[in-house]
Write a protein that holds these residues in place. Structure first.
Motif, PDB file in Angstrom:
ATOM      1  N   HIS A   1     -54.585 -19.197   4.042  1.00 22.63           N
ATOM      2  CA  HIS A   1     -53.272 -19.568   3.517  1.00 22.63           C
ATOM      3  C   HIS A   1     -53.175 -19.405   2.003  1.00 22.63           C
ATOM      4  O   HIS A   1     -52.145 -19.740   1.417  1.00 22.63           O
ATOM      5  CB  HIS A   1     -52.941 -20.997   3.931  1.00 22.63           C
ATOM      6  CG  HIS A   1     -53.032 -21.216   5.403  1.00 22.63           C
ATOM      7  ND1 HIS A   1     -52.164 -20.638   6.293  1.00 22.63           N
ATOM      8  CD2 HIS A   1     -53.936 -21.912   6.151  1.00 22.63           C
ATOM      9  CE1 HIS A   1     -52.505 -20.980   7.533  1.00 22.63           C
ATOM     10  NE2 HIS A   1     -53.564 -21.747   7.464  1.00 22.63           N
TER      11      HIS A   1
ATOM     12  N   SER B   1     -43.857 -16.134   4.843  1.00 18.62           N
ATOM     13  CA  SER B   1     -45.282 -16.436   4.977  1.00 18.62           C
ATOM     14  C   SER B   1     -46.097 -15.849   3.830  1.00 18.62           C
ATOM     15  O   SER B   1     -45.612 -15.046   3.022  1.00 18.62           O
ATOM     16  CB  SER B   1     -45.795 -15.871   6.304  1.00 18.62           C
ATOM     17  OG  SER B   1     -45.750 -14.454   6.267  1.00 18.62           O
TER      18      SER B   1
ATOM     19  N   ILE C   1     -48.284 -20.033  11.208  1.00 23.71           N
ATOM     20  CA  ILE C   1     -47.773 -21.275  10.638  1.00 23.71           C
ATOM     21  C   ILE C   1     -46.507 -21.655  11.377  1.00 23.71           C
ATOM     22  O   ILE C   1     -45.569 -20.876  11.455  1.00 23.71           O
ATOM     23  CB  ILE C   1     -47.475 -21.117   9.146  1.00 23.71           C
ATOM     24  CG1 ILE C   1     -48.759 -20.803   8.398  1.00 23.71           C
ATOM     25  CG2 ILE C   1     -46.833 -22.370   8.595  1.00 23.71           C
ATOM     26  CD1 ILE C   1     -48.524 -20.549   6.925  1.00 23.71           C
TER      27      ILE C   1
END
Length: 221
Positions: A188, A80, A216
């Motif tokens: 993000h 991530s 996510i």
């Protein structure tokens, strides 16, 4: 064109591993591991190549064949944005690769990795510079990782429109950079990346409110 010479030279279970997403300004890094149990079917051997050289429609067709052909094992992993910021992009890429290999239904005896360095997979590994254009296993992994990451960025673009992620997959295109200047960063974005920091320092627009709890979901179906 890639071939199966490295895999045949070993003679056992060989997995090819590649990652996608080290360069973008936003989104996770995604890795895939692919292992052919009985060699590479001709329909794939004649068409597989470095995913960056293939048109999106061709990548999708190859992805579908890889997932529907018996005797092909696939594992997918990701790291991530928070992990990228915690470890740095190289080590986060290794985490994604380790996860991909760990999710193969069978453990490989050898892992072929695209690049000049590799993490610990719990088995021997061989680095192959430019491997996605040399090894069919690595090129297959590059196709799987690319299709999955592009899908993910397209889904994220629906929630965060304006950055053009459905077209640029998070890379720093002029549209993406202009949106960063105008609207600020999203949860993000890789805020620790120098390019993102420089754009934000040059911008007078306030950042979007953070949503650090956002998760996510990686769907590789």
């Amino acid at each position: 064109m890639p071939d199966y010479a490295l895999e045949n030279a070993h003679g056992g279970r060989v997995a090819g591993v590649d990652e996608v997403g080290r360069g973008p300004l936003a989104g996770p890094v995604v890795a895939a591991a692919v292992m052919f149990l009985s060699g590479v079917p001709g329909v794939l051997a004649d068409r597989l190549d470095d995913s960056k050289k293939l048109k999106p429609a061709v990548r999708q067709q190859l992805y579908d064949v890889l997932h529907t052909t018996p005797g092909i094992l696939i594992g997918v992993g990701a790291a991530s944005v928070s992990e990228i910021e915690r470890y740095n992009i190289l080590r986060a890429s290794w985490v994604a690769m380790q996860r991909a290999v760990g999710r193969l239904p069978q453990s490989p005896e050898l892992v072929l990795v695209d690049g000049n360095a590799a993490p610990d997979f719990g088995c021997p590994a061989r680095c192959v510079v430019g491997g996605d254009a040399i090894s069919l296993s690595i090129s297959a992994a590059s196709v799987v990782a690319k299709v999955i990451r592009d899908r993910l960025m397209t889904r994220l673009a629906q929630r965060w429109p304006g950055y053009g992620w459905e077209r640029n997959a998070g890379y720093g295109t002029p549209i993406h950079r202009a949106a960063l200047m105008a609207d600020g960063i999203s949860p993000h974005h890789r805020a620790a990346f120098g390019t993102v920091r420089r754009i934000m320092q040059a911008s007078v627009s306030p950042s979007l409110p953070p949503e650090r709890g956002a998760a996510i979901m990686l769907n590789n179906s």
